[in-house]
Write a protein that holds these residues in place. Structure first.
Motif, PDB file in Angstrom:
ATOM      1  N   ARG A  67     -25.985 -14.108 -33.425  1.00 20.15           N
ATOM      2  CA  ARG A  67     -26.845 -14.895 -32.532  1.00 20.15           C
ATOM      3  C   ARG A  67     -25.975 -15.462 -31.419  1.00 20.15           C
ATOM      4  NH1 ARG A  67     -30.898 -18.729 -36.060  1.00 20.15           N
ATOM      5  NH2 ARG A  67     -32.259 -17.059 -36.769  1.00 20.15           N
ATOM      6  N   ARG A  68     -26.400 -15.230 -30.189  1.00 22.11           N
ATOM      7  CA  ARG A  68     -25.716 -15.809 -29.027  1.00 22.11           C
ATOM      8  C   ARG A  68     -26.575 -16.960 -28.519  1.00 22.11           C
ATOM      9  NH1 ARG A  68     -24.401 -10.065 -27.262  1.00 22.11           N
ATOM     10  NH2 ARG A  68     -22.211  -9.938 -27.815  1.00 22.11           N
ATOM     11  N   TYR A  69     -25.929 -18.102 -28.381  1.00 27.05           N
ATOM     12  CA  TYR A  69     -26.607 -19.285 -27.868  1.00 27.05           C
ATOM     13  C   TYR A  69     -26.201 -19.486 -26.413  1.00 27.05           C
ATOM     14  CZ  TYR A  69     -28.007 -20.632 -32.573  1.00 27.05           C
ATOM     15  OH  TYR A  69     -28.581 -20.670 -33.817  1.00 27.05           O
ATOM     16  N   TYR A  70     -27.182 -19.758 -25.572  1.00 29.48           N
ATOM     17  CA  TYR A  70     -26.944 -19.975 -24.148  1.00 29.48           C
ATOM     18  C   TYR A  70     -27.268 -21.420 -23.807  1.00 29.48           C
ATOM     19  CZ  TYR A  70     -26.857 -14.922 -23.905  1.00 29.48           C
ATOM     20  OH  TYR A  70     -26.531 -13.598 -24.101  1.00 29.48           O
ATOM     21  N   ARG A  71     -26.587 -21.925 -22.777  1.00 30.71           N
ATOM     22  CA  ARG A  71     -26.880 -23.285 -22.296  1.00 30.71           C
ATOM     23  C   ARG A  71     -26.821 -23.293 -20.768  1.00 30.71           C
ATOM     24  NH1 ARG A  71     -22.200 -25.632 -20.537  1.00 30.71           N
ATOM     25  NH2 ARG A  71     -20.295 -24.841 -21.497  1.00 30.71           N
ATOM     26  N   LEU A  72     -27.457 -24.298 -20.192  1.00 32.20           N
ATOM     27  CA  LEU A  72     -27.429 -24.470 -18.738  1.00 32.20           C
ATOM     28  C   LEU A  72     -26.067 -24.956 -18.274  1.00 32.20           C
ATOM     29  CD1 LEU A  72     -30.761 -26.330 -17.817  1.00 32.20           C
ATOM     30  CD2 LEU A  72     -30.225 -23.918 -17.534  1.00 32.20           C
ATOM     31  N   THR A  73     -25.688 -24.540 -17.081  1.00 34.92           N
ATOM     32  CA  THR A  73     -24.518 -25.115 -16.415  1.00 34.92           C
ATOM     33  C   THR A  73     -25.030 -26.238 -15.505  1.00 34.92           C
ATOM     34  OG1 THR A  73     -24.730 -23.619 -14.533  1.00 34.92           O
ATOM     35  CG2 THR A  73     -23.325 -22.888 -16.372  1.00 34.92           C
ATOM     36  N   ASP A  74     -24.115 -26.980 -14.917  1.00 29.64           N
ATOM     37  CA  ASP A  74     -24.535 -28.000 -13.946  1.00 29.64           C
ATOM     38  C   ASP A  74     -25.305 -27.351 -12.798  1.00 29.64           C
ATOM     39  OD1 ASP A  74     -23.340 -29.980 -15.449  1.00 29.64           O
ATOM     40  OD2 ASP A  74     -21.505 -30.049 -14.239  1.00 29.64           O
TER      41      ASP A  74
END
Length: 131
Positions: A67-74
């Motif tokens: 599972r790859r988790y993604y997050r927002l950048t600034d």
């Protein structure tokens, strides 16, 4: 920004998510109007990553699957905020125009042109016209 990209960024606004979690969140956030296919989702994720709006947060193996988790950048937060503002301004403009149209005449029908109270002539072939 595409509608799919907007909802993917929105799905990641509060916490990192993996692909399936993003799919579920997008569907929920859009009240079922946006249902991404897996291939479409990963295309959007690749583009958002290339644009610097999201990054890979972490990877973990669950039940033998990665599972790859993604997050927002600034930059992603800034882009999402700007798009939300743009959409809100557009919605506000539409609401104002609808209200103006209702004040001018019946909804969905332009106000009659010419002297007040006179309807434009009925085109041939329509009710009241000739065949």
């Amino acid at each position: 920004m595409t509608r799919a990209a907007f909802f993917v960024l929105t799905a990641l606004a509060d916490q990192p998510r993996h692909g399936y979690g993003i799919l579920r969140e997008v569907e929920e956030l859009s009240d079922g109007e946006v249902r991404l296919r897996v291939g479409t989702l990963y295309g959007v994720l690749d583009r958002l990553t290339a644009d610097g709006l999201i990054v890979l947060d972490r990877e973990e193996v669950r039940q033998g699957r990665l599972r790859r988790y993604y997050r927002l950048t600034d930059e992603g937060v800034t882009a999402l905020d700007a798009e939300a503002e743009r959409m809100a301004a557009g919605a506000g403009a539409a609401k104002r125009r609808i209200a103006e149209g209702r004040r001018a005449g019946a909804p969905g029908r332009p106000a009659p042109e010419g002297p007040a109270g006179l309807e434009p002539p009925t085109p041939p072939g329509l009710a009241g016209g000739y065949a």
